[in-house]
Design a protein around this motif. Structure first.
Motif, PDB file in Angstrom:
ATOM      1  N   LEU A  15       4.222  45.545   4.980  1.00  0.00           N
ATOM      2  CA  LEU A  15       2.796  45.596   4.635  1.00  0.00           C
ATOM      3  C   LEU A  15       1.969  46.216   5.748  1.00  0.00           C
ATOM      4  CD1 LEU A  15       0.928  42.175   4.712  1.00  0.00           C
ATOM      5  CD2 LEU A  15       2.862  42.737   6.149  1.00  0.00           C
ATOM      6  N   ALA A  16       2.635  46.590   6.846  1.00  0.00           N
ATOM      7  CA  ALA A  16       1.981  47.429   7.855  1.00  0.00           C
ATOM      8  C   ALA A  16       0.704  46.833   8.439  1.00  0.00           C
ATOM      9  CB  ALA A  16       1.702  48.812   7.269  1.00  0.00           C
ATOM     10  N   MET A  17       0.721  45.530   8.690  1.00  0.00           N
ATOM     11  CA  MET A  17      -0.445  44.915   9.352  1.00  0.00           C
ATOM     12  C   MET A  17      -0.368  45.089  10.859  1.00  0.00           C
ATOM     13  SD  MET A  17      -1.568  41.336   7.663  1.00  0.00           S
ATOM     14  CE  MET A  17      -3.015  41.088   8.685  1.00  0.00           C
ATOM     15  N   ASP A  40      -3.792  44.387  19.647  1.00  0.00           N
ATOM     16  CA  ASP A  40      -4.908  44.323  18.701  1.00  0.00           C
ATOM     17  C   ASP A  40      -5.616  42.964  18.833  1.00  0.00           C
ATOM     18  OD1 ASP A  40      -6.541  43.973  16.517  1.00  0.00           O
ATOM     19  OD2 ASP A  40      -5.147  44.866  15.082  1.00  0.00           O
ATOM     20  N   VAL A  74      -1.876  34.678   8.377  1.00  0.00           N
ATOM     21  CA  VAL A  74      -2.865  35.501   7.665  1.00  0.00           C
ATOM     22  C   VAL A  74      -3.658  34.718   6.617  1.00  0.00           C
ATOM     23  CG1 VAL A  74      -3.186  37.548   6.217  1.00  0.00           C
ATOM     24  CG2 VAL A  74      -1.562  37.607   8.107  1.00  0.00           C
ATOM     25  N   THR A  75      -2.994  33.846   5.878  1.00  0.00           N
ATOM     26  CA  THR A  75      -3.680  33.201   4.754  1.00  0.00           C
ATOM     27  C   THR A  75      -4.069  31.744   5.041  1.00  0.00           C
ATOM     28  OG1 THR A  75      -1.550  32.621   3.794  1.00  0.00           O
ATOM     29  CG2 THR A  75      -2.566  34.665   3.030  1.00  0.00           C
ATOM     30  N   THR A 100      -5.139  31.472  16.593  1.00  0.00           N
ATOM     31  CA  THR A 100      -5.796  30.494  15.718  1.00  0.00           C
ATOM     32  C   THR A 100      -4.756  29.628  15.022  1.00  0.00           C
ATOM     33  OG1 THR A 100      -7.611  32.022  15.370  1.00  0.00           O
ATOM     34  CG2 THR A 100      -7.427  30.241  13.792  1.00  0.00           C
ATOM     35  N   GLY A 157       0.770  51.961   4.686  1.00  0.00           N
ATOM     36  CA  GLY A 157      -0.100  52.816   5.496  1.00  0.00           C
ATOM     37  C   GLY A 157      -0.871  53.735   4.553  1.00  0.00           C
ATOM     38  N   ASN A 191       1.653  39.681  11.364  1.00  0.00           N
ATOM     39  CA  ASN A 191       0.800  40.395  12.296  1.00  0.00           C
ATOM     40  C   ASN A 191       1.449  40.760  13.616  1.00  0.00           C
ATOM     41  OD1 ASN A 191      -1.876  41.156  12.424  1.00  0.00           O
ATOM     42  ND2 ASN A 191      -2.536  39.132  11.790  1.00  0.00           N
ATOM     43  N   GLN A 195      -6.110  37.152  17.910  1.00  0.00           N
ATOM     44  CA  GLN A 195      -6.944  36.004  17.571  1.00  0.00           C
ATOM     45  C   GLN A 195      -6.337  35.212  16.408  1.00  0.00           C
ATOM     46  OE1 GLN A 195     -10.535  36.880  15.387  1.00  0.00           O
ATOM     47  NE2 GLN A 195     -11.662  35.240  16.385  1.00  0.00           N
ATOM     48  N   GLN A 196      -5.803  35.942  15.412  1.00  0.00           N
ATOM     49  CA  GLN A 196      -5.259  35.256  14.235  1.00  0.00           C
ATOM     50  C   GLN A 196      -4.018  34.434  14.599  1.00  0.00           C
ATOM     51  OE1 GLN A 196      -4.022  37.618  10.719  1.00  0.00           O
ATOM     52  NE2 GLN A 196      -5.780  36.680   9.742  1.00  0.00           N
ATOM     53  N   PRO A 237      -6.045  30.590   8.197  1.00  0.00           N
ATOM     54  CA  PRO A 237      -7.166  30.195   9.068  1.00  0.00           C
ATOM     55  C   PRO A 237      -8.368  29.641   8.289  1.00  0.00           C
ATOM     56  CG  PRO A 237      -6.719  32.583   9.277  1.00  0.00           C
ATOM     57  CD  PRO A 237      -5.643  31.999   8.437  1.00  0.00           C
ATOM     58  N   GLN A 238      -8.690  30.268   7.152  1.00  0.00           N
ATOM     59  CA  GLN A 238      -9.852  29.804   6.382  1.00  0.00           C
ATOM     60  C   GLN A 238      -9.581  28.436   5.750  1.00  0.00           C
ATOM     61  OE1 GLN A 238      -8.347  32.783   6.102  1.00  0.00           O
ATOM     62  NE2 GLN A 238      -9.854  34.395   6.449  1.00  0.00           N
ATOM     63  N   LEU A 288      -7.816  41.440  17.053  1.00  0.00           N
ATOM     64  CA  LEU A 288      -7.920  40.634  15.829  1.00  0.00           C
ATOM     65  C   LEU A 288      -6.585  39.962  15.500  1.00  0.00           C
ATOM     66  CD1 LEU A 288     -10.139  42.773  13.429  1.00  0.00           C
ATOM     67  CD2 LEU A 288     -10.710  40.568  14.441  1.00  0.00           C
ATOM     68  N   SER A 289      -5.486  40.703  15.653  1.00  0.00           N
ATOM     69  CA  SER A 289      -4.161  40.122  15.411  1.00  0.00           C
ATOM     70  C   SER A 289      -3.916  38.983  16.391  1.00  0.00           C
ATOM     71  CB  SER A 289      -3.064  41.173  15.600  1.00  0.00           C
ATOM     72  OG  SER A 289      -3.192  42.189  14.647  1.00  0.00           O
TER      73      SER A 289
END
Lengths: 469, 202
Positions: A411-413, A76, A35-36, A85, A437, A64, A81-82, A38-39, A78-79
């Motif tokens: 954290l419900a991602m 999902d 999550v923290t 990645t 949530g 995720n 892809q993350q 990729p950037q 987006l999940s």
């Protein structure tokens, strides 16, 4: 002069202190998750920089990933892809990555100690605030932002200002039925969620020494909820016993040499701290949070606050929290009913947590009012060991769902989240609005208290529990 | 990194203590792999009604008088909780370049500087006064002068603020922190050689 553990680790890791600037601190271990990061990797690509020490960097995917059948692709996009990645970034940089099918996979703060990657005296960072967990082994460990992740990847260092030190001493023996979770919630209740801001905390005292390594991890894990970036416990025989035989221990030194090196990090008798907070273990009750911040907590025999009895900022915060939580003023916590339960997370997803919770569940059934009771091990290894001990069978028979490892509903991602109006007994670390949530209401408790609440349908004093041995 | 020097803009108040990063940007938006495009997700659960689209009329920031605000007035322990840098990204993407509060959580505070944003710390009573003034005057603006380390009020009165000189320099020059650290690359290498590349604990 006698030194405390923070001073020792700090001094051993300062590379340089440019005049008028923060110190450049060397980082021994960098944990990375999907999550923290990729950037940060993207930043390196844009500036043409490389990962300086890929061999000191380890990645896992945990936030995720689904806790259901892993043989099907992540739904999902987006999940997905993350997660992909992260895999790609690690492959390019030569960083070892435990993907979700790897037997070493799990929540980053569970697998670090479990694999023997976290060792006494280390500096450890991760783009995750609960990195403070690793302090339980006597490492200086804390969470960082994504720009700092990029900085550590590129330089293997972090800019830091030396913190003030706080000793949190928990005296005496912890009463039966009480756990590390109750200790740390009681500490946060006492110092407040910003009480540790600017400090590194060392936890000391008989009750801390008596905790297992897993219990110590629970305490250090939630240090950040008290505002301190890092919490540590000086290493002792329990630490060394815990580390024995772990997969990633250095191979080029004898066990005795390793232990001798680790011992040297412990705080020295007579060392000092900038401030001291003391608690008596005997005064701690099983804790239950009633509000939307971990400091809004009381014992199981306690009640929600009466707003008119409070002053200023506290009054405003309590009124707003009770409204969100849909709880009355002066309401006994034991009368609060729940419809969901979550057992797991980097706070309470370890084997000891599952064992303690299974003891409570054994021979009982989840209350008919409970719509979901999730048990999510902190790592694949924890899951396997629990299954070998028959813990999964106890939970299943009692009506709990037994899942794959991950951060899950903390954290419900992923797909595990509360619905609006749900009220959950949770062993996680944050009861913020919407954390589990949107519209969900979280009460933080120990694993035993969570399971007891799932069985009776309301918060129940674990000290009076009917155990079926 | 974007330079921060002077900023004059509309001030928007946020009436809550211990605003955590889960409120600043909820987790469902952390799945993206970009650094930009978070403006519509800022304070998502507070800003929108349950449909996720209609602006919540009870959320103060939605009032037309705060449109275009670039300075956020906040309360104690702003930015507590998760280390997610998505929180400062969302604030910045929305248009907030400066935050004024009595105190911040450590990790959030650092994250701001890494994005060219200025979190100013002022004593609680001064922050409370600013809350009163903002609410009393629609279109209330403040001028932030980082070089002089002062906030100028509409009436000309100014409030000085403290800031570590290193942070100030970085913002004023928009310096890239990695580049700054790599000026000392030889010392990092020397440190590593001294330890034979082995992490401590090995």
């Amino acid at each position: 002069m006698a030194k405390n553990i923070y001073e020792k680790i700090w001094e051993a890791h300062v590379v340089h202190e440019p005049a008028g600037e923060d110190a450049i601190l060397y980082i021994d271990r960098h944990y990375v998750h999907e999550v923290t990061s990729p950037q940060a990797f993207e930043g390196l690509r844009l500036t043409g920089r490389k990962v300086r020490r890929p061999e000191l960097t380890f990645a896992t995917m945990d936030h995720n990933i689904p806790t259901t059948d892993r043989s099907v692709p992540i739904r999902d996009p987006l999940s997905k892809q993350q997660v992909e990645t992260l895999k790609q970034n690690c492959a390019e940089a030569g960083v070892e990555c435990f993907d979700m099918h790897d037997r070493r996979n799990g929540i980053v703060h569970v697998i670090g100690p479990e694999l023997g990657l976290t060792l006494p005296g280390m500096t450890i960072v991760c783009g995750d605030s609960h990195t403070s967990t690793h302090g339980a082994l006597g490492a200086l460990a804390h969470g960082i932002g994504t720009s700092e992740v990029e900085h550590v990847l590129a330089t293997q260092t972090l800019l830091q200002k030396k913190s003030k030190t706080m000793e949190v001493r928990v005296n005496g023996a912890l009463p039966v039925g009480l756990t590390a979770k109750d200790i740390i919630l009681a500490i946060i209740g006492k110092i407040g969620t910003a009480g540790g801001t600017g400090y590194v905390i060392e936890f000391t005292g008989e009750a801390i020494r008596a905790l297992s390594m897993e219990g110590r991890m629970t305490v250090c894990n939630m240090t950040i909820e008290g505002g301190a970036r890092a919490g540590l416990i000086s290493p002792d025989e329990k630490t060394f016993e815990y580390l024995k035989g772990r997969a990633y221990l250095p191979k080029d030194k004898s066990w005795d040499a390793l232990v001798a090196g680790w011992k040297a990090w412990a705080s020295e008798p007579g060392c000092t701290y900038d401030t001291l907070v003391e608690l008596n273990a005997a005064d701690i009750e099983p804790q239950v949070t009633w509000g939307t911040s971990p400091g809004m907590v009381t014992g199981i025999s306690g009640k929600t606050p009466v707003v008119s009895e409070l002053q200023g900022v506290e009054k405003l915060a309590a009124a707003s929290a009770l409204k969100y939580m849909d709880l009355g003023e002066g309401m006994p916590l034991s009368e609060v009913t729940i419809n969901k339960m979550f057992l797991g997370s980097c706070t309470n997803g370890r084997l000891e947590d599952l064992r303690a919770a299974a003891k409570v569940a054994k021979g009982h059934k989840v209350h008919p009012s409970i719509q979901q009771a999730l048990v999510v091990p902190g790592s694949h290894e924890v899951k396997q060991q629990a299954e070998a001990e028959g813990i999964d069978a106890i939970f299943r028979e009692a009506g709990f769902e037994w899942r794959e490892a991950g951060c899950s509903m903390c954290l419900a991602m992923n797909d595990d989240f509360l619905l609006p109006g749900d009220r959950c007994a949770s062993t996680s670390n944050r009861n913020f609005e919407g954390r589990q949530g949107k519209g969900g209401r979280t009460h933080l408790v120990s694993p035993a208290m969570a399971v007891a609440a799932a069985i009776t349908g309301h918060f129940t004093d674990i000290r009076t529990w009917n155990f079926n041995d | 990194m974007q330079v921060f020097n002077k900023l004059k803009g509309i001030v928007a108040p946020l009436e809550a203590v211990n605003v955590d990063t889960d409120q600043i940007i909820p987790k469902q938006f952390l799945k993206r792999i970009e650094r930009t495009g978070y403006e519509s997700m800022l304070f998502y659960d507070w800003r929108y009604l349950n449909d996720g689209k209609t602006l919540n009329p009870d959320f103060e920031l939605n009032a037309p008088r705060y449109e275009g605000a670039s300075i956020l007035l906040a309360k104690d322990n702003f930015g507590c909780g998760s280390s997610r840098e998505h929180a400062p990204w969302a604030l910045d993407n929305y248009g907030f370049r400066c935050i004024i509060a009595p105190s911040y959580a450590d990790i959030f505070y650092n994250n701001c500087f890494n994005n060219g944003m200025l979190p100013i710390m002022l004593p609680s009573d001064i922050v409370e006064e600013l809350f009163d003034e903002v609410r009393a005057h629609a279109g209330y603006q403040l001028e932030i002068d980082l070089e002089a380390q002062v906030i100028r009020k509409p009436g000309g009165e100014s409030i000085a603020f403290d800031l570590a000189p290193f942070f100030r320099e970085r913002l004023l020059n928009g310096w890239d922190q990695i580049g700054l650290t790599l000026r000392h690359e030889a010392m990092i290498s020397a440190y590593e050689s001294g330890r034979g590349f082995q992490p401590v604990g090995s």
